[in-house]
Design a protein around this motif. Structure first.
Motif, mmCIF file in Angstrom:
data_model
loop_
_atom_site.group_PDB
_atom_site.id
_atom_site.type_symbol
_atom_site.label_atom_id
_atom_site.label_comp_id
_atom_site.label_asym_id
_atom_site.label_seq_id
_atom_site.Cartn_x
_atom_site.Cartn_y
_atom_site.Cartn_z
ATOM 1 N N GLY A 1 0.796 -1.220 0.000
ATOM 2 C CA GLY A 1 0.000 0.000 0.000
ATOM 3 C C GLY A 1 0.823 1.262 0.000
ATOM 4 O O GLY A 1 1.740 1.426 0.807
ATOM 5 N N LYS A 2 0.525 2.154 -0.935
ATOM 6 C CA LYS A 2 1.179 3.448 -1.096
ATOM 7 C C LYS A 2 2.649 3.326 -1.512
ATOM 8 O O LYS A 2 3.411 4.271 -1.430
ATOM 9 N N VAL A 3 3.018 2.137 -1.958
ATOM 10 C CA VAL A 3 4.336 1.919 -2.547
ATOM 11 C C VAL A 3 4.169 1.323 -3.948
ATOM 12 O O VAL A 3 4.636 1.900 -4.932
ATOM 13 N N LEU A 4 3.477 0.207 -4.033
ATOM 14 C CA LEU A 4 3.180 -0.421 -5.319
ATOM 15 C C LEU A 4 1.727 -0.215 -5.731
ATOM 16 O O LEU A 4 1.400 -0.240 -6.919
ATOM 17 N N VAL A 5 0.891 -0.011 -4.738
ATOM 18 C CA VAL A 5 -0.554 0.081 -4.951
ATOM 19 C C VAL A 5 -1.089 1.323 -4.254
ATOM 20 O O VAL A 5 -0.813 1.530 -3.068
ATOM 21 N N GLY A 6 -1.840 2.154 -4.970
ATOM 22 C CA GLY A 6 -2.490 3.291 -4.338
ATOM 23 C C GLY A 6 -3.591 2.804 -3.423
ATOM 24 O O GLY A 6 -4.195 1.748 -3.661
ATOM 25 N N TYR A 7 -3.857 3.563 -2.359
ATOM 26 C CA TYR A 7 -4.880 3.133 -1.404
ATOM 27 C C TYR A 7 -5.603 4.346 -0.840
ATOM 28 O O TYR A 7 -4.976 5.304 -0.390
ATOM 29 N N ASP A 8 -6.932 4.299 -0.859
ATOM 30 C CA ASP A 8 -7.760 5.354 -0.287
ATOM 31 C C ASP A 8 -9.051 4.721 0.223
ATOM 32 O O ASP A 8 -9.926 4.362 -0.561
ATOM 33 N N ALA A 9 -9.157 4.562 1.544
ATOM 34 C CA ALA A 9 -10.322 3.902 2.137
ATOM 35 C C ALA A 9 -11.621 4.658 1.857
ATOM 36 O O ALA A 9 -12.694 4.058 1.781
ATOM 37 N N MET A 10 -11.541 5.961 1.682
ATOM 38 C CA MET A 10 -12.744 6.752 1.453
ATOM 39 C C MET A 10 -13.423 6.396 0.144
ATOM 40 O O MET A 10 -14.617 6.650 -0.029
ATOM 41 N N ARG A 11 -12.708 5.797 -0.772
ATOM 42 C CA ARG A 11 -13.328 5.406 -2.049
ATOM 43 C C ARG A 11 -14.481 4.433 -1.824
ATOM 44 O O ARG A 11 -15.513 4.523 -2.489
ATOM 45 N N ALA A 12 -14.304 3.500 -0.911
ATOM 46 C CA ALA A 12 -15.370 2.554 -0.615
ATOM 47 C C ALA A 12 -16.547 3.259 0.038
ATOM 48 O O ALA A 12 -17.713 2.998 -0.303
ATOM 49 N N CYS A 13 -16.242 4.146 0.957
ATOM 50 C CA CYS A 13 -17.316 4.859 1.656
ATOM 51 C C CYS A 13 -18.113 5.743 0.696
ATOM 52 O O CYS A 13 -19.344 5.819 0.798
ATOM 53 N N ARG A 14 -17.442 6.363 -0.229
ATOM 54 C CA ARG A 14 -18.136 7.216 -1.206
ATOM 55 C C ARG A 14 -19.007 6.380 -2.139
ATOM 56 O O ARG A 14 -20.005 6.874 -2.669
ATOM 57 N N ASP B 1 -21.428 11.086 6.958
ATOM 58 C CA ASP B 1 -21.602 9.641 7.102
ATOM 59 C C ASP B 1 -20.405 8.894 6.525
ATOM 60 O O ASP B 1 -19.946 7.881 7.080
ATOM 61 N N GLN B 2 -19.903 9.371 5.407
ATOM 62 C CA GLN B 2 -18.721 8.751 4.796
ATOM 63 C C GLN B 2 -17.543 8.765 5.769
ATOM 64 O O GLN B 2 -16.861 7.756 5.962
ATOM 65 N N GLU B 3 -17.330 9.913 6.385
ATOM 66 C CA GLU B 3 -16.195 10.048 7.295
ATOM 67 C C GLU B 3 -16.375 9.191 8.544
ATOM 68 O O GLU B 3 -15.417 8.597 9.053
ATOM 69 N N LEU B 4 -17.613 9.106 9.037
ATOM 70 C CA LEU B 4 -17.868 8.291 10.221
ATOM 71 C C LEU B 4 -17.628 6.818 9.932
ATOM 72 O O LEU B 4 -16.942 6.125 10.693
ATOM 73 N N VAL B 5 -18.193 6.329 8.845
ATOM 74 C CA VAL B 5 -18.011 4.917 8.501
ATOM 75 C C VAL B 5 -16.539 4.621 8.234
ATOM 76 O O VAL B 5 -16.010 3.574 8.644
ATOM 77 N N CYS B 6 -15.867 5.517 7.575
ATOM 78 C CA CYS B 6 -14.438 5.316 7.290
ATOM 79 C C CYS B 6 -13.645 5.178 8.586
ATOM 80 O O CYS B 6 -12.797 4.283 8.721
ATOM 81 N N SER B 7 -13.918 6.045 9.547
ATOM 82 C CA SER B 7 -13.174 5.999 10.803
ATOM 83 C C SER B 7 -13.486 4.734 11.597
ATOM 84 O O SER B 7 -12.589 4.132 12.201
ATOM 85 N N VAL B 8 -14.745 4.306 11.591
ATOM 86 C CA VAL B 8 -15.143 3.129 12.365
ATOM 87 C C VAL B 8 -14.675 1.827 11.713
ATOM 88 O O VAL B 8 -14.286 0.876 12.392
ATOM 89 N N VAL B 9 -14.699 1.782 10.389
ATOM 90 C CA VAL B 9 -14.323 0.553 9.685
ATOM 91 C C VAL B 9 -12.829 0.484 9.427
ATOM 92 O O VAL B 9 -12.161 -0.504 9.784
ATOM 93 N N GLU C 1 -25.712 -1.166 7.065
ATOM 94 C CA GLU C 1 -25.661 -1.756 5.732
ATOM 95 C C GLU C 1 -24.498 -1.192 4.922
ATOM 96 O O GLU C 1 -23.788 -1.930 4.222
ATOM 97 N N ALA C 2 -24.283 0.125 5.023
ATOM 98 C CA ALA C 2 -23.164 0.735 4.302
ATOM 99 C C ALA C 2 -21.833 0.197 4.827
ATOM 100 O O ALA C 2 -20.908 -0.078 4.043
ATOM 101 N N ALA C 3 -21.746 0.022 6.143
ATOM 102 C CA ALA C 3 -20.523 -0.522 6.724
ATOM 103 C C ALA C 3 -20.282 -1.943 6.225
ATOM 104 O O ALA C 3 -19.148 -2.327 5.902
ATOM 105 N N ARG C 4 -21.352 -2.733 6.135
ATOM 106 C CA ARG C 4 -21.224 -4.105 5.633
ATOM 107 C C ARG C 4 -20.727 -4.121 4.197
ATOM 108 O O ARG C 4 -19.832 -4.899 3.841
#
Length: 207
Positions: free
Chosen positions: A15-28, A36-44, A77-80
């Motif tokens: 991650g962040k060396v060979l592969v880009g990574y952004d957890a917020m992409r899933a939340c969006r 809500d995006q930020e809350l789920v991102c922080s919790v998950v 459901e969004a978290a799942r």
């Protein structure tokens, strides 16, 4: 007389060396509201459970159950969906790293991967890692029940692939992971700034 090469193997983080990574992409992908995006991102994704998943000591189902306890029911459901599909949204190939890896391979280096990653990545990593055909070995933390920067994970890397620490050079985007590797005898370079030209200079100087 040609001098024998001291560094014989290059070990990459993922991650962040060979592969880009952004957890917020899933939340969006599953939520419209920014709060809500930020809350789920922080919790998950920024959670003890996420670390436990990387260590391979908790299942997705157990992790999700714990996360639900910190979220309003309307976001369950969004978290799942984020948990089930994060690997489809959050990662992308850093294509600019492919020629870097291929250049190292052409110079005769062994190429290895050592990454903090959940079990799910053992199935999908070939789809995102650039120049995957150049890699001689892959080690994920969840398989070993330990994570960087614990010394144990580096020792497992050396043992599994019969590597000598002093002959390996580690590329990671987190300084404490480099520091952990050095305690085990493997030098490295922190790629936190993402400057590929600077990284190329460091790698070209290796002997």
């Amino acid at each position: 007389m040609r001098r024998e090469k001291r560094i014989k193997n290059i070990v990459f983080d993922m991650g962040k060396v060979l592969v880009g990574y952004d957890a917020m992409r899933a939340c969006r992908a599953y939520l419209d509201d920014e709060a809500d995006q930020e809350l789920v991102c922080s919790v998950v994704f920024v959670s003890p459970e996420w670390v436990f998943l990387d260590m391979g000591i908790i299942s997705d189902e157990e992790a999700l159950g714990r996360m639900y306890a910190r979220l309003p029911e309307r976001l369950h459901e969004a978290a799942r969906l984020c948990m089930e599909n994060w690997h489809r949204h959050c990662m992308w190939t850093m294509t600019e790293m492919e020629p870097v890896v291929r250049r190292l391979k052409a110079r005769g280096f062994g190429i290895y991967l050592c990454s903090n990653a959940a079990i799910r990545l053992t199935e999908c990593y070939p789809d995102v890692i650039p120049a995957i055909d150049c890699f001689d070995g892959v080690l994920f933390s969840a398989e070993e029940k330990c994570i960087k920067p614990q010394e144990m994970i580096y020792e497992r890397l050396f043992d599994r692939f019969d590597l000598i620490p002093g002959e390996c050079f580690f590329i990671d985007d987190v300084q404490m992971n480099i520091d952990g590797a050095r305690k085990c005898g493997m030098d490295g370079y922190c790629f936190a700034d993402g400057d590929i030209e600077k990284l190329k200079q460091v790698l070209e100087a290796l002997e």
